[in-house]
Design a protein around this motif. Structure first.
Motif, PDB file in Angstrom:
ATOM      1  N   GLU A  67      -1.210  30.827  41.005  1.00  0.00           N
ATOM      2  CA  GLU A  67       0.196  30.486  40.759  1.00  0.00           C
ATOM      3  C   GLU A  67       0.985  31.720  40.380  1.00  0.00           C
ATOM      4  O   GLU A  67       0.438  32.792  40.135  1.00  0.00           O
ATOM      5  CB  GLU A  67       0.312  29.408  39.684  1.00  0.00           C
ATOM      6  CG  GLU A  67      -0.110  29.835  38.293  1.00  0.00           C
ATOM      7  CD  GLU A  67       0.096  28.739  37.248  1.00  0.00           C
ATOM      8  OE1 GLU A  67       0.912  27.825  37.474  1.00  0.00           O
ATOM      9  OE2 GLU A  67      -0.557  28.809  36.189  1.00  0.00           O
ATOM     10  N   VAL A 108       8.190  26.198  46.321  1.00  0.00           N
ATOM     11  CA  VAL A 108       8.962  25.364  45.389  1.00  0.00           C
ATOM     12  C   VAL A 108      10.131  26.170  44.810  1.00  0.00           C
ATOM     13  O   VAL A 108       9.920  27.138  44.075  1.00  0.00           O
ATOM     14  CB  VAL A 108       8.067  24.867  44.238  1.00  0.00           C
ATOM     15  CG1 VAL A 108       8.879  24.036  43.256  1.00  0.00           C
ATOM     16  CG2 VAL A 108       6.885  24.067  44.781  1.00  0.00           C
ATOM     17  N   ALA A 122       4.115  27.116  35.966  1.00  0.00           N
ATOM     18  CA  ALA A 122       4.569  25.732  36.080  1.00  0.00           C
ATOM     19  C   ALA A 122       3.694  24.880  36.979  1.00  0.00           C
ATOM     20  O   ALA A 122       4.016  23.714  37.205  1.00  0.00           O
ATOM     21  CB  ALA A 122       6.005  25.703  36.597  1.00  0.00           C
ATOM     22  N   TYR A 123       2.609  25.430  37.489  1.00  0.00           N
ATOM     23  CA  TYR A 123       1.796  24.703  38.458  1.00  0.00           C
ATOM     24  C   TYR A 123       0.468  24.215  37.889  1.00  0.00           C
ATOM     25  O   TYR A 123       0.287  23.019  37.620  1.00  0.00           O
ATOM     26  CB  TYR A 123       1.566  25.601  39.681  1.00  0.00           C
ATOM     27  CG  TYR A 123       0.579  25.076  40.706  1.00  0.00           C
ATOM     28  CD1 TYR A 123       0.541  23.734  41.076  1.00  0.00           C
ATOM     29  CD2 TYR A 123      -0.305  25.942  41.333  1.00  0.00           C
ATOM     30  CE1 TYR A 123      -0.356  23.269  42.041  1.00  0.00           C
ATOM     31  CE2 TYR A 123      -1.203  25.489  42.296  1.00  0.00           C
ATOM     32  CZ  TYR A 123      -1.224  24.154  42.646  1.00  0.00           C
ATOM     33  OH  TYR A 123      -2.123  23.709  43.582  1.00  0.00           O
ATOM     34  N   LEU A 127       1.009  20.592  36.110  1.00  0.00           N
ATOM     35  CA  LEU A 127       0.782  19.587  37.145  1.00  0.00           C
ATOM     36  C   LEU A 127      -0.484  18.790  36.864  1.00  0.00           C
ATOM     37  O   LEU A 127      -0.524  17.569  37.029  1.00  0.00           O
ATOM     38  CB  LEU A 127       0.697  20.245  38.520  1.00  0.00           C
ATOM     39  CG  LEU A 127       0.501  19.279  39.690  1.00  0.00           C
ATOM     40  CD1 LEU A 127       1.639  18.274  39.766  1.00  0.00           C
ATOM     41  CD2 LEU A 127       0.373  20.040  41.004  1.00  0.00           C
ATOM     42  N   GLN A 267       7.445  18.359  46.674  1.00  0.00           N
ATOM     43  CA  GLN A 267       8.655  18.886  46.059  1.00  0.00           C
ATOM     44  C   GLN A 267       9.163  17.969  44.951  1.00  0.00           C
ATOM     45  O   GLN A 267       9.640  18.427  43.916  1.00  0.00           O
ATOM     46  CB  GLN A 267       9.745  19.085  47.126  1.00  0.00           C
ATOM     47  CG  GLN A 267       9.413  20.124  48.198  1.00  0.00           C
ATOM     48  CD  GLN A 267       9.397  21.551  47.664  1.00  0.00           C
ATOM     49  OE1 GLN A 267       9.861  21.835  46.559  1.00  0.00           O
ATOM     50  NE2 GLN A 267       8.863  22.471  48.451  1.00  0.00           N
ATOM     51  N   PHE A 270       7.628  18.421  41.481  1.00  0.00           N
ATOM     52  CA  PHE A 270       8.167  19.509  40.673  1.00  0.00           C
ATOM     53  C   PHE A 270       9.540  19.177  40.095  1.00  0.00           C
ATOM     54  O   PHE A 270       9.897  19.688  39.027  1.00  0.00           O
ATOM     55  CB  PHE A 270       8.190  20.817  41.477  1.00  0.00           C
ATOM     56  CG  PHE A 270       6.845  21.470  41.527  1.00  0.00           C
ATOM     57  CD1 PHE A 270       6.446  22.345  40.542  1.00  0.00           C
ATOM     58  CD2 PHE A 270       5.961  21.154  42.542  1.00  0.00           C
ATOM     59  CE1 PHE A 270       5.189  22.924  40.564  1.00  0.00           C
ATOM     60  CE2 PHE A 270       4.693  21.718  42.577  1.00  0.00           C
ATOM     61  CZ  PHE A 270       4.305  22.607  41.587  1.00  0.00           C
ATOM     62  N   LEU A 273       8.469  17.687  37.006  1.00  0.00           N
ATOM     63  CA  LEU A 273       7.891  18.695  36.111  1.00  0.00           C
ATOM     64  C   LEU A 273       8.954  19.561  35.453  1.00  0.00           C
ATOM     65  O   LEU A 273       8.863  19.872  34.262  1.00  0.00           O
ATOM     66  CB  LEU A 273       6.915  19.594  36.878  1.00  0.00           C
ATOM     67  CG  LEU A 273       5.459  19.189  36.909  1.00  0.00           C
ATOM     68  CD1 LEU A 273       4.639  20.221  37.673  1.00  0.00           C
ATOM     69  CD2 LEU A 273       4.901  19.026  35.495  1.00  0.00           C
ATOM     70  N   TRP A 274       9.968  19.978  36.223  1.00  0.00           N
ATOM     71  CA  TRP A 274      11.005  20.826  35.629  1.00  0.00           C
ATOM     72  C   TRP A 274      11.668  20.125  34.457  1.00  0.00           C
ATOM     73  O   TRP A 274      11.931  20.733  33.416  1.00  0.00           O
ATOM     74  CB  TRP A 274      12.065  21.208  36.662  1.00  0.00           C
ATOM     75  CG  TRP A 274      11.598  22.049  37.809  1.00  0.00           C
ATOM     76  CD1 TRP A 274      11.815  21.823  39.135  1.00  0.00           C
ATOM     77  CD2 TRP A 274      10.823  23.266  37.752  1.00  0.00           C
ATOM     78  NE1 TRP A 274      11.241  22.801  39.901  1.00  0.00           N
ATOM     79  CE2 TRP A 274      10.633  23.707  39.078  1.00  0.00           C
ATOM     80  CE3 TRP A 274      10.281  24.019  36.710  1.00  0.00           C
ATOM     81  CZ2 TRP A 274       9.916  24.867  39.394  1.00  0.00           C
ATOM     82  CZ3 TRP A 274       9.569  25.174  37.016  1.00  0.00           C
ATOM     83  CH2 TRP A 274       9.391  25.588  38.330  1.00  0.00           C
TER      84      TRP A 274
END
Length: 313
Positions: A67, A108, A122-123, A127, A267, A270, A273-274
């Protein structure tokens, strides 16, 4: 144009088998974007494959790293809208290199209000935590997480509380994590306190385990038959034994769910996730120049470490 990457051509200790190799960049394949990397973290999931633990699914030579964040510097005409954008170049090449090519539909985009140090990580851990809580919910359960000082366990603990867990207990190895866990509403528990671990496991409905080995054995023997243990790592380097049918044991790996995802679903994951990451306290970071990658790995492997090392390109 040249590219420098951390490559391994055999399995072994990362400090020994990883080598910086420089080569001429090939033409960009159709359907791909080329990303100039800014930051890439060091995770257990980056280092463990280098040792050969997953040699059955890795073709050598290969580039390390899973990542990171960077800026799109080259696209084909159909993906020109991504040029100059910050993206996570995921599920393509290894990210421990100056330039990464990845499928355009899987790159992304990073929202403007998310800084590079958060976007870079962030992955792998967020996730995994999000998907585990979706498939094995914590709502209404007493929850226990192992390796509680790790980033993934921190996300699991915080998001389990938000999901409505009755309580969350975190088993830690280094005492430096105890105060932080307590401040975030997690009951801290030293991995040397066998009696307390047995008691906590005895009421746990869900256990998220990243350790394996004798600790996982102890948890399985102590938890109720109605409980679930989700194994998502073996940081101890040791497996554990399943001596009875219940409680249920589930092995979780993000990669097992990716092939079934459409690009649109990927997509959307995420987007969720954000929103979560904006509201979640995260660990500190230490930026280390890419050329000093050995120092970054050493820092990651230091007991009691509280800051995440990020390779800076």
């Amino acid at each position: 144009m040249y590219n420098t990457a951390l490559v391994y051509r055999s399995f072994g200790e990362p400090q020994t088998v990883l080598h910086a190799e420089t080569s001429v960049l090939a033409p960009l394949p159709a359907g791909q974007v080329r990303v100039r990397m800014r930051l890439a973290p060091v995770n257990a999931s980056d280092l463990i494959p280098v040792t050969g633990a997953y040699r059955h699914r890795i073709t050598l030579p290969t580039i390390a790293g899973y990542e990171g964040v960077g800026v799109v510097t080259e696209t084909t005409e159909s993906d020109a809208h991504l040029l100059g954008k910050r993206v996570l170049p995921l599920r393509g090449q290894g990210t421990w290199q100056q330039y990464v090519d990845c499928p355009a539909e899987l790159a992304v985009p990073v929202p403007d209000d998310i800084d590079d140090t958060l976007a870079a990580r962030a992955y792998i851990n967020p996730l995994a935590a999000q998907m585990m809580l979706e498939h094995y919910p914590a709502h209404g359960q007493h929850v226990l997480v192992t390796a509680a000082g790790s980033d993934c366990a921190a996300y699991l603990a915080q998001w389990a509380r938000l999901q409505g867990a009755k309580s969350v207990t975190g088993i830690y190895r280094s005492a430096i994590h105890a105060r932080r866990l307590a401040a975030s509403g997690v009951i801290p528990l030293a991995d040397t306190d066998s009696a307390a671990i047995t008691q906590a496991a005895g009421k746990a409905g869900v256990i998220y385990d990243a350790t394996g080995g004798t600790l996982a054995d102890m948890l399985l023997q102590s938890m109720p038959e109605t409980g679930q243990l989700i194994s998502y790592g073996l940081l101890s380097g040791q497996p554990f034994s399943i001596r009875r049918r219940l409680p249920a044991v589930h092995w979780f790996h993000v990669r097992n769910f990716l092939d079934a995802m459409t690009a649109e679903e990927w997509q959307q994951v995420f987007c969720t996730l954000w929103e979560r990451l904006r509201a979640t306290p995260v660990s500190e970071v230490t930026l280390i120049d890419f050329q000093q990658w050995r120092q970054a790995i050493t820092l990651y492997q230091t007991p009691g470490r509280i800051a995440k090392p990020l390779l800076a390109f």
